[in-house]
Design a protein around this motif. Structure first.
Motif, mmCIF file in Angstrom:
data_model
loop_
_atom_site.group_PDB
_atom_site.id
_atom_site.type_symbol
_atom_site.label_atom_id
_atom_site.label_comp_id
_atom_site.label_asym_id
_atom_site.label_seq_id
_atom_site.Cartn_x
_atom_site.Cartn_y
_atom_site.Cartn_z
ATOM 1 N N LEU A 54 0.778 -1.242 -0.082
ATOM 2 C CA LEU A 54 -0.147 -0.179 0.058
ATOM 3 C C LEU A 54 0.803 1.378 0.094
ATOM 4 O O LEU A 54 0.683 2.127 -0.694
ATOM 5 C CB LEU A 54 -0.985 -0.144 1.262
ATOM 6 N N LEU A 55 2.042 1.329 0.607
ATOM 7 C CA LEU A 55 2.961 2.270 0.733
ATOM 8 C C LEU A 55 3.554 2.564 -0.763
ATOM 9 O O LEU A 55 3.672 3.699 -0.989
ATOM 10 C CB LEU A 55 3.871 2.202 1.956
ATOM 11 N N GLY A 56 3.773 1.277 -1.116
ATOM 12 C CA GLY A 56 4.609 1.498 -2.608
ATOM 13 C C GLY A 56 3.661 1.934 -3.516
ATOM 14 O O GLY A 56 4.053 2.847 -4.393
ATOM 15 N N LEU A 57 2.117 1.758 -3.322
ATOM 16 C CA LEU A 57 1.195 1.971 -4.425
ATOM 17 C C LEU A 57 1.276 3.610 -4.214
ATOM 18 O O LEU A 57 0.964 4.268 -5.313
ATOM 19 C CB LEU A 57 0.112 1.299 -4.337
ATOM 20 N N THR A 58 1.115 3.992 -2.884
ATOM 21 C CA THR A 58 0.918 5.428 -2.689
ATOM 22 C C THR A 58 1.994 6.233 -3.499
ATOM 23 O O THR A 58 1.910 7.269 -3.937
ATOM 24 C CB THR A 58 0.725 5.674 -1.157
ATOM 25 N N VAL A 59 3.137 5.795 -3.242
ATOM 26 C CA VAL A 59 4.382 6.273 -3.529
ATOM 27 C C VAL A 59 4.517 6.460 -5.064
ATOM 28 O O VAL A 59 4.710 7.338 -5.569
ATOM 29 C CB VAL A 59 5.679 5.652 -2.923
ATOM 30 N N GLU A 60 4.147 5.302 -5.733
ATOM 31 C CA GLU A 60 4.367 4.914 -7.193
ATOM 32 C C GLU A 60 3.253 6.110 -7.743
ATOM 33 O O GLU A 60 3.676 6.823 -9.052
ATOM 34 C CB GLU A 60 4.066 3.817 -7.735
ATOM 35 N N ILE A 61 2.029 6.184 -7.366
ATOM 36 C CA ILE A 61 1.167 7.024 -8.034
ATOM 37 C C ILE A 61 1.138 8.640 -7.647
ATOM 38 O O ILE A 61 1.198 9.274 -8.510
ATOM 39 C CB ILE A 61 -0.361 6.534 -7.208
ATOM 40 N N GLY A 62 1.424 8.964 -6.175
ATOM 41 C CA GLY A 62 1.633 10.243 -5.551
ATOM 42 C C GLY A 62 2.800 10.953 -6.304
ATOM 43 O O GLY A 62 2.548 12.236 -6.755
ATOM 44 N N MET A 63 3.901 10.212 -6.044
ATOM 45 C CA MET A 63 5.148 10.916 -6.535
ATOM 46 C C MET A 63 5.138 11.021 -8.213
ATOM 47 O O MET A 63 5.781 12.153 -8.662
ATOM 48 C CB MET A 63 6.442 10.444 -6.186
ATOM 49 N N SER A 64 4.642 10.027 -8.808
ATOM 50 C CA SER A 64 4.799 10.230 -10.118
ATOM 51 C C SER A 64 3.965 11.368 -10.742
ATOM 52 O O SER A 64 4.411 11.915 -11.603
ATOM 53 C CB SER A 64 4.262 8.806 -10.839
ATOM 54 N N LEU A 65 2.638 11.442 -10.120
ATOM 55 C CA LEU A 65 1.835 12.577 -10.678
ATOM 56 C C LEU A 65 2.452 14.009 -10.219
ATOM 57 O O LEU A 65 2.468 14.822 -10.976
ATOM 58 C CB LEU A 65 0.352 12.641 -9.751
ATOM 59 N N CYS A 66 3.354 14.054 -9.057
ATOM 60 C CA CYS A 66 3.987 15.227 -8.796
ATOM 61 C C CYS A 66 4.843 15.370 -9.664
ATOM 62 O O CYS A 66 5.168 16.807 -10.083
ATOM 63 C CB CYS A 66 4.461 14.930 -7.295
ATOM 64 N N ILE A 67 5.429 14.531 -10.156
ATOM 65 C CA ILE A 67 6.755 14.423 -11.181
ATOM 66 C C ILE A 67 6.447 15.160 -12.478
ATOM 67 O O ILE A 67 6.847 16.023 -13.203
ATOM 68 C CB ILE A 67 7.617 13.503 -10.993
ATOM 69 N N LEU A 68 5.123 14.639 -12.888
ATOM 70 C CA LEU A 68 4.642 14.891 -14.155
ATOM 71 C C LEU A 68 4.092 16.224 -14.145
ATOM 72 O O LEU A 68 3.975 16.992 -15.128
ATOM 73 C CB LEU A 68 3.642 13.862 -14.538
ATOM 74 N N THR A 69 3.488 16.691 -13.011
ATOM 75 C CA THR A 69 2.715 17.800 -12.885
ATOM 76 C C THR A 69 3.707 18.943 -12.534
ATOM 77 O O THR A 69 3.229 20.249 -12.620
ATOM 78 C CB THR A 69 1.641 17.999 -11.984
ATOM 79 N N GLY A 70 4.763 18.744 -12.032
ATOM 80 C CA GLY A 70 5.796 19.542 -11.439
ATOM 81 C C GLY A 70 5.372 20.368 -10.171
ATOM 82 O O GLY A 70 5.630 21.403 -9.829
ATOM 83 N N THR A 71 4.492 19.524 -9.443
ATOM 84 C CA THR A 71 4.168 20.063 -8.207
ATOM 85 C C THR A 71 4.828 19.424 -7.248
ATOM 86 O O THR A 71 4.963 18.177 -6.894
ATOM 87 C CB THR A 71 2.608 19.645 -7.877
ATOM 88 N N ALA A 72 5.652 20.162 -6.304
ATOM 89 C CA ALA A 72 6.635 19.625 -5.459
ATOM 90 C C ALA A 72 7.560 18.586 -6.076
ATOM 91 O O ALA A 72 7.807 17.622 -5.526
ATOM 92 C CB ALA A 72 6.053 19.252 -4.245
ATOM 93 N N ASP A 73 8.144 18.626 -7.393
ATOM 94 C CA ASP A 73 8.515 17.784 -8.175
ATOM 95 C C ASP A 73 9.969 17.333 -7.643
ATOM 96 O O ASP A 73 10.259 16.250 -7.681
ATOM 97 C CB ASP A 73 8.567 18.156 -9.742
ATOM 98 N N ARG A 74 10.827 18.243 -7.013
ATOM 99 C CA ARG A 74 11.850 17.853 -6.354
ATOM 100 C C ARG A 74 12.005 16.905 -5.309
ATOM 101 O O ARG A 74 12.664 15.976 -5.110
ATOM 102 C CB ARG A 74 12.600 19.100 -6.036
ATOM 103 N N ALA A 75 11.112 17.067 -4.308
ATOM 104 C CA ALA A 75 10.618 16.144 -3.258
ATOM 105 C C ALA A 75 10.357 14.976 -3.790
ATOM 106 O O ALA A 75 10.621 13.802 -2.984
ATOM 107 C CB ALA A 75 9.937 16.958 -2.178
ATOM 108 N N ALA A 76 9.348 14.915 -4.734
ATOM 109 C CA ALA A 76 8.847 13.566 -5.204
ATOM 110 C C ALA A 76 10.007 12.941 -5.914
ATOM 111 O O ALA A 76 9.806 11.806 -5.664
ATOM 112 C CB ALA A 76 7.518 14.137 -6.219
#
Length: 158
Positions: A54-76
């Motif tokens: 569940l943590l992995g799923l959250t990281v994969e979806i959440g951080m990927s979306l942040c990187i794609l959108t440029g929202t807090a992309d460095r931290a993601a």
């Protein structure tokens, strides 16, 4: 030219996260029981394995979306680099099978292990940039955005 710049910036980021979103995340969702079974290889109990998935799923979806959108992309991207390293150490243990030189499972895992760390390097380029002077920018504002889709107008300011 601005459209091409935005398309390239998006395309590069998409290539970095494509493994995770949609493919790995979708695999975890559609084959949740199998994913938990794989996680049990590292933690040996169902409850912690489920939490890891569940943590992995959250990281994969959440951080990927942040990187794609440029929202807090460095931290993601920093989190994704760590995720790649941790998953390599937990599930790509090429040293365990003991058959590295004979071309068995250990050798296959070795290449996956290196790919995980190479991918982590790509994420760290988003985190820290390509030069020594950009590390300070991340440390000063770790939740800031790199503004990947901003295009300079080329007009003089004034």
């Amino acid at each position: 030219m601005a459209s091409l710049s935005v398309a390239v910036a998006f395309g590069v980021r998409l290539l970095l996260v494509l493994l995770f979103l949609p493919f790995s995340a979708l695999d975890k969702i559609l084959n949740f029981r199998g994913a938990v079974g794989q996680a049990r290889q590292a933690v040996h109990a169902t409850a912690p394995a489920t939490v890891l998935i569940l943590l992995g799923l959250t990281v994969e979806i959440g951080m990927s979306l942040c990187i794609l959108t440029g929202t807090a992309d460095r931290a993601a991207a920093f989190v994704m680099a760590g995720y790649c390293g941790v998953t390599a150490l937990l599930w790509k243990q090429f040293w365990k099978p003991g058959d590295f030189w004979s071309g068995g499972k250990g050798r296959e895992l070795f290449w996956d292990f290196l790919k995980n760390f190479a991918l982590a390097g790509g994420f760290l380029l988003i985190t820290f940039g390509t030069g020594a002077s950009t590390v300070q920018d991340f440390l000063a504002d770790p939740l800031g955005s790199t503004h990947p889709y901003a295009v300079a107008s080329g007009l003089p300011k004034g």
